[in-house]
Design a protein around this motif. Sequence first.
Motif, PDB file in Angstrom:
ATOM      1  N   LEU A   1       0.636  -0.801  -0.141  1.00 40.48           N
ATOM      2  CA  LEU A   1      -0.058   0.042  -0.069  1.00 40.48           C
ATOM      3  C   LEU A   1       1.267   1.469  -0.168  1.00 40.48           C
ATOM      4  CD1 LEU A   1      -3.023   0.291   2.312  1.00 40.48           C
ATOM      5  CD2 LEU A   1      -2.951   0.364   0.110  1.00 40.48           C
ATOM      6  N   ALA A   2       2.196   1.351   0.585  1.00 39.80           N
ATOM      7  CA  ALA A   2       3.057   2.685   0.616  1.00 39.80           C
ATOM      8  C   ALA A   2       3.337   2.910  -0.488  1.00 39.80           C
ATOM      9  CB  ALA A   2       3.968   2.184   1.551  1.00 39.80           C
ATOM     10  N   VAL A   3       3.469   1.915  -1.627  1.00 44.85           N
ATOM     11  CA  VAL A   3       3.806   1.600  -2.984  1.00 44.85           C
ATOM     12  C   VAL A   3       2.765   2.766  -3.790  1.00 44.85           C
ATOM     13  CG1 VAL A   3       5.140   1.205  -4.977  1.00 44.85           C
ATOM     14  CG2 VAL A   3       6.137   1.067  -2.773  1.00 44.85           C
ATOM     15  N   THR A   4       1.473   1.267  -4.170  1.00 45.50           N
ATOM     16  CA  THR A   4       0.192   1.509  -4.926  1.00 45.50           C
ATOM     17  C   THR A   4      -0.839   2.753  -4.429  1.00 45.50           C
ATOM     18  OG1 THR A   4      -0.732   0.274  -3.702  1.00 45.50           O
ATOM     19  CG2 THR A   4       0.826  -0.726  -5.445  1.00 45.50           C
ATOM     20  N   MET A   5      -0.869   3.166  -3.263  1.00 46.39           N
ATOM     21  CA  MET A   5      -1.603   4.220  -3.052  1.00 46.39           C
ATOM     22  C   MET A   5      -2.875   3.232  -3.417  1.00 46.39           C
ATOM     23  SD  MET A   5       1.459   7.414  -1.785  1.00 46.39           S
ATOM     24  CE  MET A   5       1.870   7.170  -3.774  1.00 46.39           C
ATOM     25  N   GLU A   6      -3.892   4.843  -3.841  1.00 43.31           N
ATOM     26  CA  GLU A   6      -4.878   4.452  -4.373  1.00 43.31           C
ATOM     27  C   GLU A   6      -5.291   3.647  -6.155  1.00 43.31           C
ATOM     28  OE1 GLU A   6      -3.654   8.338  -6.242  1.00 43.31           O
ATOM     29  OE2 GLU A   6      -2.883   7.233  -4.893  1.00 43.31           O
ATOM     30  N   ARG A   7      -4.330   3.259  -6.119  1.00 43.02           N
ATOM     31  CA  ARG A   7      -4.140   2.347  -7.839  1.00 43.02           C
ATOM     32  C   ARG A   7      -4.722   1.237  -6.969  1.00 43.02           C
ATOM     33  NH1 ARG A   7      -2.170   4.625 -13.145  1.00 43.02           N
ATOM     34  NH2 ARG A   7      -4.368   3.659 -12.691  1.00 43.02           N
ATOM     35  N   ALA A   8      -5.102   0.580  -7.999  1.00 40.35           N
ATOM     36  CA  ALA A   8      -5.669  -1.098  -8.373  1.00 40.35           C
ATOM     37  C   ALA A   8      -4.389  -2.227  -8.878  1.00 40.35           C
ATOM     38  CB  ALA A   8      -6.895  -1.036  -9.031  1.00 40.35           C
ATOM     39  N   LEU A   9      -4.572  -2.712  -8.585  1.00 39.87           N
ATOM     40  CA  LEU A   9      -3.356  -3.430  -8.779  1.00 39.87           C
ATOM     41  C   LEU A   9      -4.215  -5.017  -9.942  1.00 39.87           C
ATOM     42  CD1 LEU A   9      -1.868  -5.300  -5.515  1.00 39.87           C
ATOM     43  CD2 LEU A   9      -1.108  -3.983  -6.979  1.00 39.87           C
ATOM     44  N   VAL A  10      -3.284  -4.851 -11.319  1.00 43.79           N
ATOM     45  CA  VAL A  10      -3.811  -5.144 -12.244  1.00 43.79           C
ATOM     46  C   VAL A  10      -2.743  -6.273 -13.110  1.00 43.79           C
ATOM     47  CG1 VAL A  10      -5.194  -3.531 -13.100  1.00 43.79           C
ATOM     48  CG2 VAL A  10      -2.652  -3.640 -14.609  1.00 43.79           C
ATOM     49  N   PRO A  11      -3.704  -7.458 -13.200  1.00 37.87           N
ATOM     50  CA  PRO A  11      -2.720  -8.247 -13.899  1.00 37.87           C
ATOM     51  C   PRO A  11      -1.730  -8.023 -15.280  1.00 37.87           C
ATOM     52  CG  PRO A  11      -4.940  -8.875 -14.625  1.00 37.87           C
ATOM     53  CD  PRO A  11      -4.763  -8.192 -13.832  1.00 37.87           C
ATOM     54  N   LEU A  12      -0.402  -7.997 -14.998  1.00 36.30           N
ATOM     55  CA  LEU A  12       0.553  -7.889 -16.095  1.00 36.30           C
ATOM     56  C   LEU A  12       1.288  -9.066 -16.570  1.00 36.30           C
ATOM     57  CD1 LEU A  12       2.783  -5.150 -14.678  1.00 36.30           C
ATOM     58  CD2 LEU A  12       0.933  -4.394 -15.610  1.00 36.30           C
ATOM     59  N   LEU A  13       0.847 -10.011 -16.324  1.00 39.23           N
ATOM     60  CA  LEU A  13       1.434 -10.953 -17.184  1.00 39.23           C
ATOM     61  C   LEU A  13       1.086 -12.470 -15.930  1.00 39.23           C
ATOM     62  CD1 LEU A  13       4.201 -12.016 -19.019  1.00 39.23           C
ATOM     63  CD2 LEU A  13       5.570 -13.053 -17.374  1.00 39.23           C
ATOM     64  N   ASN A  14       0.788 -13.540 -17.489  1.00 41.72           N
ATOM     65  CA  ASN A  14      -0.292 -15.118 -16.735  1.00 41.72           C
ATOM     66  C   ASN A  14       0.963 -15.999 -17.291  1.00 41.72           C
ATOM     67  OD1 ASN A  14      -3.030 -14.410 -15.837  1.00 41.72           O
ATOM     68  ND2 ASN A  14      -2.939 -13.098 -16.876  1.00 41.72           N
ATOM     69  N   VAL A  15       1.784 -16.710 -16.386  1.00 45.83           N
ATOM     70  CA  VAL A  15       2.554 -17.476 -17.232  1.00 45.83           C
ATOM     71  C   VAL A  15       1.948 -18.592 -16.479  1.00 45.83           C
ATOM     72  CG1 VAL A  15       4.833 -18.198 -16.826  1.00 45.83           C
ATOM     73  CG2 VAL A  15       4.522 -16.330 -16.834  1.00 45.83           C
ATOM     74  N   ARG A  16       0.705 -20.102 -17.162  1.00 43.16           N
ATOM     75  CA  ARG A  16       0.817 -21.339 -17.025  1.00 43.16           C
ATOM     76  C   ARG A  16       1.708 -22.287 -17.336  1.00 43.16           C
ATOM     77  NH1 ARG A  16      -4.429 -20.605 -15.561  1.00 43.16           N
ATOM     78  NH2 ARG A  16      -5.383 -19.356 -16.538  1.00 43.16           N
ATOM     79  N   SER A  17       2.187 -23.040 -16.566  1.00 45.50           N
ATOM     80  CA  SER A  17       3.343 -24.866 -16.827  1.00 45.50           C
ATOM     81  C   SER A  17       3.072 -25.659 -15.870  1.00 45.50           C
ATOM     82  CB  SER A  17       4.475 -23.632 -16.325  1.00 45.50           C
ATOM     83  OG  SER A  17       4.245 -23.289 -14.992  1.00 45.50           O
ATOM     84  N   GLN A  18       4.006 -26.794 -15.716  1.00 42.37           N
ATOM     85  CA  GLN A  18       3.745 -27.743 -15.054  1.00 42.37           C
ATOM     86  C   GLN A  18       4.682 -27.843 -14.662  1.00 42.37           C
ATOM     87  OE1 GLN A  18       1.478 -30.040 -15.143  1.00 42.37           O
ATOM     88  NE2 GLN A  18       0.072 -29.123 -15.900  1.00 42.37           N
ATOM     89  N   VAL A  19       5.048 -27.637 -13.004  1.00 37.49           N
ATOM     90  CA  VAL A  19       5.879 -27.474 -12.258  1.00 37.49           C
ATOM     91  C   VAL A  19       6.564 -28.594 -11.668  1.00 37.49           C
ATOM     92  CG1 VAL A  19       4.917 -26.270 -10.149  1.00 37.49           C
ATOM     93  CG2 VAL A  19       7.119 -25.997 -10.741  1.00 37.49           C
TER      94      VAL A  19
END
Lengths: 247, 505
Positions: free
Chosen positions: B96-114
Amino acid sequence: VKTIATYSIKGGVGKTTTAVNLAAEADRAGVRVLVWDLDPQGAATYLLRVRPKVRGGSRRLVSAKGALAEHVRGTDLEAVHVLPADFSLRHLDVHLESTREPTRRIAALLDPVRDLYDLAILDCPPSISLASESVFGAADTLLVPVVPATLASRTLAQLTAFLDDQRDAPSVSPFLSMVDRRKRLHRELVDSLGSTWPELLTTTVPAAAVIERMGVERAPLGHYAPRSPAARAYRRLWDEVAAGLWD
Amino acid sequence: MLTTFTHPDLSPDAVASVLTAAGFEVTAALPSHRVVLDTFDGRLSAAGLRLEHHRTDEMSLILRDATGAPPARLVGATPPRWPAGLPAGPLRTRVLAVTMERALVPLLNVRSQVHRAASRDRRGKATVVAELHEAVDGDGGTTWLLEVHPVTGHDDDDRRITTRLLSLGFESHHGDVATVVAAMRGVSLVGTSSSPTVALDPKEPALAGFRRVLGNLASTIEANRQGTIDDIDEEFLHDLRVAVRRTRTVLKEGKGVLPAPVRHRFQEVFGRLGQQTGPARDLDVYIVGWDDYVAPLGLTADPGLTKVRAEIERQRAAAHRTLSKILASDESRHELDEWRAWLEDTTLEASSSRSLGAVVAKRIERAQEKVLTDGRAIGPDAPGERLHDLRKDTKRLRYLLECFGSLFPSEDRKAFVNQLKDLQDNLGAHQDAEVHLAQLRSLAHDLHQRSVVDTDAVLAMGRLSDQLERVRAEERAAFAARFARYDRKRNRRALQALLDEVRHG
């Protein structure tokens, strides 16, 4: 960084199991933890499967400010690091004595790593000594396991009386440990201690074989008996402690 | 620091064999889904933080930094949109100290078998941990990636496996699996900047410089358009609206530089867009500033005010729906495409030979003269409209200084803009209070007409109206001193020095 110390004048009351299980709960709760094992027996070090070795011994550990990081080891809990203990810590009092402001020494040693962790848990040896006073100078809260016994209240009173005379003393949060509800004496003492000590946390940790197994498993309860009453008790204890630290 | 390894020839089975031969225990594969989360403008990334949501056998939110600290992980957390909704604790505080009033949005999705792998010492403790991700969707094909996590205090073990892998022809990449996949897909993990500043040369033709500035602003409008339509958070509309206003300023100041028909056409387009975005933005500001208005009244939980706030939120939602329809319309899409086409037209030639530096210096000089003339004419009894006009003057000056910012020495420009900002803060707070006061009166009238509020709410609106009037009066009273502070000889000289630099530079 918030600092709590698992502390008791008495031995065998559950300090180390509390330190390790709370560290494991913190690990899952978004908290970065440094466990500092200050007990020469190195039980926390053992339970976290870390080599009991302090390079240069306790003399080097307490002598040079800023040197703490070189002793830190990662554990199998991703967010938990440990400062291991070895037998050289039996001389910790002597080595603290030779430093300037020995009662502030542990706090000063923690300073350079404060930004790396959210919580430091100091696992203390059972005594009241110069090292204990240095712990009191560093801790925000003393988490004191109290075993239901006739002298428990007196021991706790001795500790609080001692702290009353100290400047910037930590708060004291006692909680009942190793409680066997089948024993009438335990049930009676649980009730009476609650009314004598309003600071007493509401969580009660039971006496349980599953806790004793930690020495065999070398892991926190959540890893091998997550649904056991004892594991649930430590989870509640963590919630209670964390609420006091961050809510 | 995490390192990710690739190999041009080896199969995942061969990599697992390499790990086994090096003393690692390798588990069976589990489905894995990782999401990199940040604000749209990459505030976490700018602060050196990486927030990822991992889903394998359990869900967790993981926050890493580059300091050597252990990662913080919140087990059981779902991907949060608002950091304020996370459980209380240090992870929420740090985010919160960094994002303040902004929403979090997904920038990247990575699907795999780990496959998880660990090398352990004789106590059974892991000294190096690795994750072998199979079937990673990278640049169109599937691939595998090996992510190695060093364990603090076991540098030798980390070096040993790294040396071994490199000797077998593995290539090492700085960062985790998501970092490597982002590079493969050409996805930026540092967020989208709304900075108006672009590289400019004072000696280049003015038309080229103006078009480049406008092109950058068009990209900002485009980047924030979908987030505004989806109403993700109020900063999308804020950034879009500011880019629109900057565009209007640059178009207006482009007289004699930009072709007149184009100027007139798009002044009309962006003027209209500016008006269309106004109501939703005013209501956003009302909601964002609500606590500051209400706190001095000690009425944060007042039931009457709660009803008023609910009504303002309803109006805000309606205004955003209207705006979303406008922005998503074919007409709006066509206009923005038409604008982009003109900006990218490579056949255009400058009709004037004037250099960018000379034109911009002249425009800024005029804008400053207007600020000083209008500001000096505002006495204690001047009506509010005069302050509003001055606010527009200061915006014009600021936008010119920011949009053409790269022409000036950076530190000197920022120092001057800070002085201007100090004056703008006062004018902005005054105008916000006036706008919100007018909205509140209109709202009270409307609610009363529709008989949807009780006496509590009417009384609460009266108290809030008094508070807004107090804020307005305080800001009005503070204006003279703020303007005098701006209108100092030292400031005027500082701007002149900046302009001289551009003219001769």
